[in-house]
Design an enzyme around this catalytic site. Structure first.
Site, PDB file in Angstrom:
ATOM      1  N   ASP A 102       0.886  -1.152   0.000  1.00 37.72           N
ATOM      2  CA  ASP A 102       0.000   0.000   0.000  1.00 37.72           C
ATOM      3  C   ASP A 102       0.938   1.220   0.000  1.00 37.72           C
ATOM      4  OD1 ASP A 102      -2.302   1.692   0.495  1.00 37.72           O
ATOM      5  OD2 ASP A 102      -1.602   1.828   2.564  1.00 37.72           O
ATOM      6  N   LEU A 103       0.442   2.386  -0.393  1.00 39.83           N
ATOM      7  CA  LEU A 103       1.313   3.571  -0.477  1.00 39.83           C
ATOM      8  C   LEU A 103       1.217   4.444   0.784  1.00 39.83           C
ATOM      9  CD1 LEU A 103       3.140   5.478  -2.214  1.00 39.83           C
ATOM     10  CD2 LEU A 103       1.039   6.457  -3.127  1.00 39.83           C
ATOM     11  N   ASP A 104       0.035   5.074   0.957  1.00 40.63           N
ATOM     12  CA  ASP A 104      -0.158   6.029   2.058  1.00 40.63           C
ATOM     13  C   ASP A 104      -0.067   5.319   3.407  1.00 40.63           C
ATOM     14  OD1 ASP A 104      -0.904   8.459   0.492  1.00 40.63           O
ATOM     15  OD2 ASP A 104      -2.551   7.197  -0.162  1.00 40.63           O
ATOM     16  N   THR A 133       1.633  10.215   3.952  1.00 39.30           N
ATOM     17  CA  THR A 133       0.835  11.263   3.311  1.00 39.30           C
ATOM     18  C   THR A 133      -0.438  11.552   4.098  1.00 39.30           C
ATOM     19  OG1 THR A 133       0.127   9.473   1.906  1.00 39.30           O
ATOM     20  CG2 THR A 133       1.575  11.101   0.907  1.00 39.30           C
ATOM     21  N   LYS A 164      -8.405   6.633   6.558  1.00 36.33           N
ATOM     22  CA  LYS A 164      -7.262   5.863   6.028  1.00 36.33           C
ATOM     23  C   LYS A 164      -7.718   4.707   5.141  1.00 36.33           C
ATOM     24  CE  LYS A 164      -3.766   7.042   9.368  1.00 36.33           C
ATOM     25  NZ  LYS A 164      -2.968   6.611  10.528  1.00 36.33           N
ATOM     26  N   SER A 172      -2.739   0.722  -4.309  1.00 36.16           N
ATOM     27  CA  SER A 172      -3.266   1.857  -3.537  1.00 36.16           C
ATOM     28  C   SER A 172      -4.537   2.409  -4.173  1.00 36.16           C
ATOM     29  CB  SER A 172      -2.219   2.977  -3.506  1.00 36.16           C
ATOM     30  OG  SER A 172      -2.801   4.184  -3.053  1.00 36.16           O
ATOM     31  N   ALA A 173      -5.419   2.954  -3.336  1.00 38.43           N
ATOM     32  CA  ALA A 173      -6.644   3.570  -3.836  1.00 38.43           C
ATOM     33  C   ALA A 173      -6.377   4.945  -4.444  1.00 38.43           C
ATOM     34  CB  ALA A 173      -7.634   3.726  -2.682  1.00 38.43           C
ATOM     35  N   LYS A 186     -11.026  -0.576  -1.611  1.00 40.95           N
ATOM     36  CA  LYS A 186     -10.838  -1.497  -0.494  1.00 40.95           C
ATOM     37  C   LYS A 186     -12.008  -1.286   0.470  1.00 40.95           C
ATOM     38  CE  LYS A 186      -5.862  -0.693  -0.917  1.00 40.95           C
ATOM     39  NZ  LYS A 186      -4.662  -0.081  -0.344  1.00 40.95           N
ATOM     40  N   GLU A 189      -0.020  -3.440   4.616  1.00 37.36           N
ATOM     41  CA  GLU A 189      -1.152  -2.514   4.713  1.00 37.36           C
ATOM     42  C   GLU A 189      -1.258  -1.853   6.088  1.00 37.36           C
ATOM     43  OE1 GLU A 189      -3.941  -1.248   1.921  1.00 37.36           O
ATOM     44  OE2 GLU A 189      -3.841  -0.799   4.050  1.00 37.36           O
ATOM     45  N   ASP A 190      -1.629  -0.569   6.100  1.00 36.82           N
ATOM     46  CA  ASP A 190      -1.802   0.122   7.391  1.00 36.82           C
ATOM     47  C   ASP A 190      -3.276   0.394   7.721  1.00 36.82           C
ATOM     48  OD1 ASP A 190      -2.124   2.141   5.373  1.00 36.82           O
ATOM     49  OD2 ASP A 190      -1.859   3.651   6.939  1.00 36.82           O
TER      50      ASP A 190
HETATM   51  C1  G6P Z   1      -5.462   6.136   0.129  1.00 38.43           C
HETATM   52  C2  G6P Z   1      -5.499   6.960   1.413  1.00 38.43           C
HETATM   53  C3  G6P Z   1      -6.847   7.616   1.597  1.00 38.43           C
HETATM   54  C4  G6P Z   1      -7.239   8.394   0.337  1.00 38.43           C
HETATM   55  C5  G6P Z   1      -7.265   7.468  -0.870  1.00 38.43           C
HETATM   56  C6  G6P Z   1      -7.597   8.194  -2.167  1.00 38.43           C
HETATM   57  O1  G6P Z   1      -6.211   4.973   0.322  1.00 38.43           O
HETATM   58  O2  G6P Z   1      -5.217   6.148   2.547  1.00 38.43           O
HETATM   59  O3  G6P Z   1      -6.784   8.487   2.713  1.00 38.43           O
HETATM   60  O4  G6P Z   1      -8.500   9.005   0.477  1.00 38.43           O
HETATM   61  O5  G6P Z   1      -5.983   6.860  -0.994  1.00 38.43           O
HETATM   62  O6  G6P Z   1      -6.557   9.094  -2.458  1.00 38.43           O
HETATM   63  P1  G6P Z   1      -6.591  10.223  -3.568  1.00 38.43           P
HETATM   64  O7  G6P Z   1      -5.150  10.694  -3.609  1.00 38.43           O
HETATM   65  O8  G6P Z   1      -7.010   9.579  -4.842  1.00 38.43           O
HETATM   66  O9  G6P Z   1      -7.547  11.264  -3.125  1.00 38.43           O
HETATM   67 MG    MG Z   2      -2.638   3.180   3.621  1.00 40.26          MG
END
Ligand code: G6P
Ligand code: MG
Length: 222
Positions: free
Chosen positions: A9-11, A17, A45, A114-115, A145, A169-170
């Protein structure tokens, strides 16, 4: 070794972030007159942009038509992009690069799940783009997710069976997505929050190949 690919996962796993998401959502909430705290931010999150906005509107008991909600989400994103445009490689979380390099040295494929639609910009800013063999993000995946789509897509992109993937994943929604994809899941953060994962560590600085081997053994994979 049973594991063939690791999906990150990224964030909150590779970069922090969440603080920038918070600043941008907070600014929007203030303008709307909605009380929004860092504790509330935990609920966002791993949650998609529109679903995050809906949580904030719900906190303020506000109901707005779709067209208005879309406008607000894009205002928030503009502010968020201003913050992440200034990110530097120093913002990569501790242990991330060492662990990924150790995996690569052991011929494990590296993918991202990542989303976030801002994934390409973040990877570019922190200089991590070249590390990934595949990137499954909010621009190519349609179901957020806890739907497993993002991780299944990443596995497909690197040509690996889901059962041979380990996800990092967090977020609770992300752990559920990984389990639904039939993958091994390592939670990054608090044991009490991520207790459904197969293993929880505080950060990737606590991870190494040895821990994956121990985990595989415990789960009956050889
Ligand atoms: C990740 C983050 C979320 C965020 C989502 C969409 O899953 O954990 O906090 O809302 O991405 O991110 P975006 O950059 O597309 O708004
Ligand atoms: Mg995350």
């Amino acid at each position: 070794m049973h594991t063939k690919a690791c999906i990150f996962d990224l964030d909150g796993v590779l970069v922090d972030t969440a603080k920038y998401h918070f600043l941008a959502w907070k600014r929007l909430a203030d303008e709307l007159g909605v009380n929004f705290t860092e504790t509330d931010n935990e609920r966002l999150k791993g949650v998609s942009r529109m679903a995050s906005l809906e949580i904030i509107l719900e906190l303020g008991n506000r109901h707005l038509p779709v067209i208005e909600r879309e406008k607000l989400a894009s205002v928030k994103n503009r502010w968020y992009v201003e913050y992440i445009s200034k990110m530097t490689p120093e913002e990569i979380l501790p242990g991330v690069l060492d662990f990924i390099n150790e995996l690569k040295a052991n011929k494990i494929k590296i993918a991202l799940g990542s989303a976030s639609k801002n994934t390409p910009l973040i990877l570019e800013r922190v200089g991590m783009k070249k590390l990934f063999e595949a990137v499954a993000d909010g621009n190519v995946v349609h179901n957020a997710k806890p739907d497993p789509e993002v991780f299944l897509k990443a596995a497909e992109m690197v040509g690996t069976e889901p059962s041979e993937c380990v996800v990092f994943e967090d977020a609770v929604a992300g752990v559920e997505a990984a389990l639904r994809a039939g993958m091994i899941c390592v939670g990054i953060g608090d044991q009490n929050v991520l207790s459904d994962s197969h293993l929880v560590v505080k950060g990737l600085d606590e991870m190494n190949i040895e821990k994956i081997l121990v985990l595989e053994k415990r789960l009956g994979y050889e």
